[in-house]
Structures are given as C-alpha cells and as structure tokens.
Design an enzyme around this catalytic site. Structure first.
Site, mmCIF file in Angstrom:
data_model
loop_
_atom_site.group_PDB
_atom_site.id
_atom_site.type_symbol
_atom_site.label_atom_id
_atom_site.label_comp_id
_atom_site.label_asym_id
_atom_site.label_seq_id
_atom_site.Cartn_x
_atom_site.Cartn_y
_atom_site.Cartn_z
ATOM 1 N N LYS A 32 0.750 -1.160 -0.198
ATOM 2 C CA LYS A 32 -0.087 -0.038 0.099
ATOM 3 C C LYS A 32 0.721 1.346 0.211
ATOM 4 O O LYS A 32 0.587 2.258 -0.645
ATOM 5 C CB LYS A 32 -0.919 0.008 1.069
ATOM 6 C CG LYS A 32 -0.526 -0.152 2.495
ATOM 7 C CD LYS A 32 -0.405 1.145 3.324
ATOM 8 C CE LYS A 32 0.143 1.117 4.679
ATOM 9 N NZ LYS A 32 0.309 2.178 5.294
ATOM 10 N N THR A 33 2.148 1.144 0.601
ATOM 11 C CA THR A 33 2.852 2.348 0.536
ATOM 12 C C THR A 33 3.227 2.830 -0.833
ATOM 13 O O THR A 33 3.528 3.846 -1.171
ATOM 14 C CB THR A 33 4.027 2.185 1.446
ATOM 15 O OG1 THR A 33 3.730 1.810 2.986
ATOM 16 C CG2 THR A 33 5.161 3.341 1.583
ATOM 17 N N ASP A 224 -2.957 8.097 4.890
ATOM 18 C CA ASP A 224 -2.544 6.776 5.144
ATOM 19 C C ASP A 224 -3.102 6.326 6.275
ATOM 20 O O ASP A 224 -3.419 7.054 7.289
ATOM 21 C CB ASP A 224 -1.172 6.740 5.263
ATOM 22 C CG ASP A 224 -0.330 5.542 5.143
ATOM 23 O OD1 ASP A 224 -1.215 4.638 4.614
ATOM 24 O OD2 ASP A 224 0.901 5.320 5.389
ATOM 25 N N GLU A 225 -3.030 5.078 6.511
ATOM 26 C CA GLU A 225 -3.583 4.159 7.785
ATOM 27 C C GLU A 225 -5.040 4.900 8.195
ATOM 28 O O GLU A 225 -5.228 5.079 9.514
ATOM 29 C CB GLU A 225 -2.454 4.303 8.855
ATOM 30 C CG GLU A 225 -1.106 3.816 8.599
ATOM 31 C CD GLU A 225 -1.085 2.380 8.450
ATOM 32 O OE1 GLU A 225 -2.210 1.644 8.698
ATOM 33 O OE2 GLU A 225 -0.006 1.849 8.223
ATOM 34 N N GLN A 255 -6.731 -4.163 10.553
ATOM 35 C CA GLN A 255 -5.540 -3.651 11.568
ATOM 36 C C GLN A 255 -5.845 -2.530 12.150
ATOM 37 O O GLN A 255 -4.831 -1.532 12.544
ATOM 38 C CB GLN A 255 -4.284 -3.503 10.464
ATOM 39 C CG GLN A 255 -3.703 -4.748 9.787
ATOM 40 C CD GLN A 255 -2.473 -4.525 8.798
ATOM 41 O OE1 GLN A 255 -1.535 -4.020 9.292
ATOM 42 N NE2 GLN A 255 -2.618 -4.513 7.490
ATOM 43 N N ARG A 608 2.988 -10.148 10.782
ATOM 44 C CA ARG A 608 4.345 -9.367 10.959
ATOM 45 C C ARG A 608 5.215 -10.355 10.226
ATOM 46 O O ARG A 608 6.305 -9.899 9.901
ATOM 47 C CB ARG A 608 4.662 -9.145 12.287
ATOM 48 C CG ARG A 608 4.106 -7.938 13.056
ATOM 49 C CD ARG A 608 3.761 -6.743 12.043
ATOM 50 N NE ARG A 608 2.427 -6.884 11.482
ATOM 51 C CZ ARG A 608 2.010 -6.259 10.320
ATOM 52 N NH1 ARG A 608 2.931 -5.304 9.770
ATOM 53 N NH2 ARG A 608 1.012 -6.247 9.751
#
Length: 754
Positions: A32-33, A224-225, A255, A608
């Site tokens: 996504k980044t 973002d996020e 998340q 992770r």
C-alpha cells in the site's frame, strides 16, 4: 511511465484513478505504501498537479519521510513542496500560521504527555485534591478522550451525563480540573497533542474564511492508515476535501488496533455513507508472508463481524505451519523461545535481527530477557524510553523552549532551579500564583520579582532573568545549533553533567552532546530552509513513538509489544503469552467490539511474519506477585487446525497426548484441555480401562459409523455417530462401561478393532 509497470492490476488502478473519492483497502503486506507514493508521484508527473495543492497525511514522521523520498525518486525535487507529514505536524503548521485567530502566539509551545501529566499533578495538588483518587494518568486520559471527541471543557461541565459519570466514579471535580488545565495551557501559550486536532476543528468551525483558504489550496487529500483516525481527524479532513471531493483514504480495517488512543474503526467501515459515489479498490495480494501464515491469519480475522470483505491471498510458497510451544511456566516459556531462536538461527543461517518476540504487555519481557541473556543472544527492547524523554534531554529542551516562549509554565518549573540557584518549590508556587492573581505572564512576574519576593531568592531570580535575556539575544542572532550550544554551556547544564564522572553521568553528558549533534544535522540539512531554534523545537515536539531506529539496523533479536510492531516485518515472529486474560486481555472482554479489536491485534501479530510464526503459552504465570494457572488463548483455537502444528521438540513438559501424523499435527489447545477434563472424570463405582498390550492409536481419518474401537481409559465401544463438518471432527461412541461419550478425533487415542 516505468513505475506503473511495477504494479499489479489493483495497485495500478489505485495509482491511475485520481479524481473523486476513493478508498483503497490494503491488506497486510499488499504494497500500500508503494501505491500511495506512486499515486502522488503520478499526480505530479502525469497530471502536472502543483505539489503545493496536495495534502498527504500519515501517522509517523518516519512514514512521511520514507514516502517523500520515494516520491522524489519518481517525480523529482518538486515533491519537496508537498504538504506531507503527520496529522499533528500539518495541523501544527496551519495553527502557527493562524494562531492569532485563536488567541495563541505563533511560537506556542507543544506539551508532550509528560508535560501534560506534570501540569495535571500540579493542579490536583494546588486544589487540595487526593492524588490517589485523581491519578494523573486517569485524569489525563479523561481529558484526552474528551478532546478527541471534540468535547470542550464548557460542554463537559454543562453535560449532566459526564457530571453523573464522574460523581459515580467518586471523582466529581474532573470537569473543574479539565477547565483549569485548558486555561493554564492557554495562559502558558501552550497546546498539547490533542489540542492540535481540537483547535484545528475550532479554527475551521469558527473562521470560515480560513477554512475556505485551505479548501482551495488542497485540491487532493490523501490519508494513510485511515483505520487509525479518530473523529476529530476525520472531521478536519472531511471539511478540507468538501470542495474538490478528491479524497483518497488507504487503510485496512483488519489492522485497526488503536481504539485506546481514540481511533474509530467506524471511520473506515462507514466511509461509503459520506461518499455514495465512492470508488473502492482492494489490494488483496500479500507479498510478505507464506501461504500458511496468510491462511492462518485469514481464518482468525474471519471471526470478526465488523469488517470490510476481502480475500487476502499470496503466490508465495506454502512455508511452515504455525508453530505452537507449550510450557509449564513463564520462565520455561522464555527458555523454550530462546532455545528455538538459537536453533533456527544456527540451522537456517539467520541473523539475530531476523527474529522478533512480540507480547501483549511490556511486563512480559522479563522472562524473555533473562532467557536470552543466559544463552548470550543479543536483544533490544523497542518502545522503551524515548531519547527525547530522558531527563537530561528534557532539561536542555526546557531551557530552549522557555527562551522561545517565556510564559511556558512547565518549562519554567523544570529549569528555574537547574542547576541549583536556591529557589525552592514554595517560591516557584508564589511566582505562579502571582501571575494568576495579577493577570501577568510568568516572565513579567520574574522581571518584577521584588514586588512579590525579597531577599536571596529575589537576587537568584534576577540573575536568572538576566541569563534568559542573554539567551534571547543569541536566539535572535544565531541559528539553532549556535543558540542551543550557547545555552547548554552558559546555563551550567553541560558543566554539571561533565563534572559527574559516574558511568550514568558520562552517559547523560554524551546524550546531551548527541542532542546538539541532532541540532547541527538539522541546521546542515540543505532542504531545511528555516534553521532557527524555533523551527527545530517545533519539529522535535512532534516526534512520535514510531520515530525510533529501524530494528533492522542492528543485529539484535527484536522485542516489543504488538502495538509497537505494526508496520514492521520480520522473517521469524514469536508471539508469547498466548493465554486467556493476557491475550485477549482481561480488560477487553467486556464487549464484542473490544474482543474484535483484540482479534485484530492478533491478526497484526501473525502478519508481521514473513517465513515462520511461533505461538507460545504457559500453564502457570506470575502476575501481580501471584502464581496463576493459565488457559490457552481462544485465539489459538480460532486458527484453522490445518495451519498449526505442535512443536514436539520444545514441548517437554506435561505430555499433550499423541497426535496422529495423518492429521497434520494440528490441534485446538482449549479443546484438548476440555477433553482431558472429561477423560479424567470417572463416575462413582467405575474403574478406568487398562489398555491391551498391543494398544496403538489408529489413524482416525479411517473411522466410520459402526466400527468397534478401544480407548486407553474408557475401554471398548461402538461408533454411533460421526460429525466431520468443520474444523472439529467428532465421534459419538457408546462405551461398554462408561456409556456414550463424544470425543474430538484430533486428540482422541482410539484403536480401530479389525
């Protein structure tokens, strides 16, 4: 456009569709980044959009810095003109430009959490309240929660519900403390972190001309996020994007783990309600983890009812099954985890940095630390005391802040007798009270100290005033580094630290030198146009916990809470303390929403990992000074059994029962405990069966209705019913001496009679 060729189809859709409201649902490890950075670069390169008209909001300075560097590599140095940064840094920038509209100075101080709690302690003490009832942490959280929900102290004191809640909690003065806290911050020319959001909302609500200016400036807004935004953040961005409607949010509801900080998952779940013509793009391919890890995580998060539907998948190898370690105690858990790391590191030629130990609470690190030390495995705990929270660093920063803003009460209290000047606490209180009673700022009181205090204390205060005025002259003539170095030396702070020849003293001296190095680096950065001390302090004040060094930079085993691990990845991940009331936390079992947040936290822990996940739990653990019996976490049970295996090598404590090789060594720990209890419960007058000499468990996949079986405790019986739907395969068996029993075939040791 070369960069577009690097994208898969949904990623490319997210980059190229630039107009109108867009939501990009980005699963863990889905890139996504890359999508967000290329989207911004594409606006600049292909659409010739002025970078000044693009607003990109993140949650950490580190993320903003990395994204800006990526954008520059594609779009060139024009990208430096982007309005990109954390919510707090961008809104602080706006507030500094418009501070006069709200009655603040443009150089207002930003209080960190410690400053805020210190002020709350002072208020509680001054009002003669019991600090055991009005604990500073509790009061701070109450005030922070109110601000994040845009509840002013006026609203608070006029709302019968809040007043009633406080009275029932035996804290009826909470609203009064809130009012006093806000007024003291305002008088000090200071805002706390929550004020940066709260006051931006007030600014846009009460000054429509200011709102219109920024609405016209920001033609494109990206967040973002997004799953981590609170109500206050959402309302600001909604207002800013309301004219052009080019708002793009990127996030993953699975998340969302920061409700305790005010994050509201409903922002992402209900985003479409505010934008009926919303374009939804799903990034569902995971590039990080193996298939078994992805499938295990998917099987867990499916249990949540509040979620956006998506199908996360990967082309990566199957990889290892999720590994499960059981131990008798928390100390043994540490030993088994350390042994597992030692073995995998050597056998697979891995580095220490490839391993991460994640836990629900910081207190769990002790047994892990002890075990790693005994095996000489280097480790580092992340999320501990920040560099900028160390005493010697805060001491010098307080001097710098007070020189910039001499009405800052918290900085004044910290430095007035540092180094010692013979100015006691009672004199400090008199100075503060004099300011209140005479409507004077702190420095004005200090300049007229003879009106309020006499004798040696007044002499000491006058010398302090002269010192601060000298510093202010330096501030006007020199850059940040020259000013800070001058203040560090002339204040006496450096001399005191240098004279302390203990190891701790030397460390503190080196830390202050490191701060000065950081200021020098700030000044020497070519892109930094404003090299003043004010600019540096504004920058430092907005550093967050996430601006820590990269765990991969040094060769240590990484230890941290799961919350701290979000956004990171490691080859091998150990999630320890997988026990009921620990994970999920006992405090998160009061509602479905809380439990679903804990499940999302477990999902984050699993995702992770790149190559291997190991879960561990203990049968006993010391908690709050008492040895407590523990049950395996329900989250272990929620992983589909085909993706889990028991680590027999490290389960050398009480045997867990022989697992049939044909069943993939998978199990549900809680069901095993329940079955054991059932098997050990012998009815009165009954005697447990003695197994036949040739007894050996059969592969129960071959079991069917009508078959004759032998159980090592219940003896002989006939299979009456089979239930093979779902993960829990069961058989109902009529035993000759024990009657009808239903057994989980994953654990049942049955010999099929020929």
């Amino acid at each position: 456009m070369d960069y577009l060729e690097q994208l898969n189809s949904p990623q490319r859709e997210g980059v190229e569709n630039l107009e109108g409201p867009t939501m990009i649902i980005a699963g863990a490890g889905s890139g996504k980044t890359r999508v967000l950075t290329y989207r911004i670069a594409h606006l600049i390169r292909s659409k010739n959009v002025d970078p000044f008209s693009i607003l990109a909001l993140t949650f950490t300075n580190k993320a903003a810095k990395e994204m800006r560097a990526r954008i520059e590599s594609v779009a060139g140095t024009d990208a430096r003109n982007l309005w990109m940064g954390t919510f707090h840094s961008i809104f602080a920038r706006i507030l500094r430009s418009e501070a006069d509209k709200l009655g603040y100075p443009s150089n207002f101080t930003i209080y960190d959490t410690d400053d805020s709690k210190s002020l709350i302690r002072n208020i509680v003490k001054e009002k003669g309240l019991d600090d055991k009832v009005y604990k500073h942490n509790l009061v701070y959280n109450r005030i922070s929660g109110a601000k994040n929900n845009l509840i002013s102290w006026q609203n608070y004191l006029n709302n019968p519900l809040y007043i009633s809640e406080d009275e029932q909690a035996l804290k009826p003065k909470m609203g009064i403390i809130y009012k006093e806290y806000v007024e003291r911050c305002f008088r000090s020319g200071a805002m706390d972190f929550d004020d940066l959001l709260f006051n931006t909302n007030v600014l846009f609500r009460d000054h429509l001309d200011v709102l219109n200016k920024y609405q016209q400036r920001f033609k494109y807004v990206m967040i973002d996020e997004f799953q981590d935004t609170n109500i206050s953040q959402y309302l600001i961005t909604k207002r800013l994007a309301s004219v052009h409607q080019n708002i793009c949010v990127v996030g993953d509801d699975a998340q969302s783990i920061y409700a305790f900080r005010g994050a509201n998952i409903q922002n992402i779940l209900n985003f479409e309600k505010d934008y009926p013509d919303l374009r939804v793009i799903k990034l569902e391919q995971n590039y990080r983890s193996t298939q078994n890890i992805v499938n295990a995580a998917n099987s867990v998060i499916l249990k949540n009812s509040a979620q956006l539907q998506k199908n996360i998948w990967t082309d990566n190898d199957n990889g290892e099954l999720v590994n499960l370690i059981k131990s008798t105690s928390d100390n043994e858990e540490g030993r088994l985890v350390a042994s597992s790391i030692f073995e995998d590191r050597n056998n697979k030629k891995l580095e220490n940095r490839d391993f991460a130990i994640l836990y629900r609470t910081n207190s769990q690190s002790r047994s892990m630390e002890e075990a790693l030390r005994k095996m000489n495995i280097p480790y580092r705990i992340f999320g501990g005391l920040s560099f900028y929270q160390r005493k010697e660093i805060k001491d010098l920063l307080s001097y710098l802040r007070f020189v910039i803003n001499p009405n800052d009460e918290q900085s004044f209290r910290r430095i007035i007798n540092l180094p010692k000047r013979g100015i006691g606490a009672s004199s400090v209180d008199k100075i503060i009270v004099a300011g209140f009673e005479n409507d004077m700022g702190i420095f004005e009181v200090l300049e007229n100290i003879r009106k309020f205090i006499s004798g040696r204390t007044a002499n000491a205060v006058e010398n302090f005033v002269t010192l601060i005025k000298t510093f202010k002259i330096k501030l006007e003539r020199a850059d940040a580094y020259e000013t800070a170095a001058f203040i560090a030396k002339q204040s006496g702070l450096l001399r005191d630290l240098y004279d302390d020849k203990t190891i701790e003293g030397l460390n503190r001296y080196e830390n202050v030198q490191e701060l000065l190095n950081a200021i020098k680096e700030f000044v020497d950065t070519p892109e930094q146009e404003d090299k003043s001390l004010e600019a540096f302090i504004a920058d430092v004040a907005l550093l967050t916990d996430a601006n820590k060094e990269n765990p991969a930079d040094t060769d240590y085993v990484n230890m941290m809470t799961i919350h701290s691990a979000k956004g990171l990845e490691f080859k091998h991940v150990y999630v320890v303390g997988m026990e009921e009331d620990l994970f999920p936390s006992q405090m998160m079992l009061n509602s479905r929403a809380d439990l679903e947040e804990e499940r999302r936290l477990f999902y984050v822990a699993l995702t992770r990992a790149m190559e291997k996940v190991t879960l561990s739990y203990a049968l006993t653990r010391y908690r709050f000074g008492r040895l407590k019996s523990c049950e395996p976490s329900r989250f272990i049970e929620e992983i589909a059994p085909e993706f889990v295996k028991v680590d027999r090598k490290f389960n050398n404590s009480e045997p867990m029962g022989k697992l049939n090789s044909g069943q993939g060594n998978s199990f549900y720990a809680r069901n095993l405990v329940a079955q054991r209890k059932a098997e050990n419960k012998v009815p009165p007058g009954k005697k447990l069966h003695t197994p036949s000499p040739d007894f050996a468990p059969s592969d129960t996949r071959k079991l069917d209705t009508g078959m004759r079986v032998e159980h090592p405790k219940f003896g002989f019986g006939d299979v009456k019913k089979m239930d093979v739907e779902g993960a829990n395969r069961k058989a109902t068996i009529e035993f000759e001496n024990f009657g009808e029993k239903t057994l989980l075939l994953t654990f049942a040791k049955l010999r099929i009679m020929e």
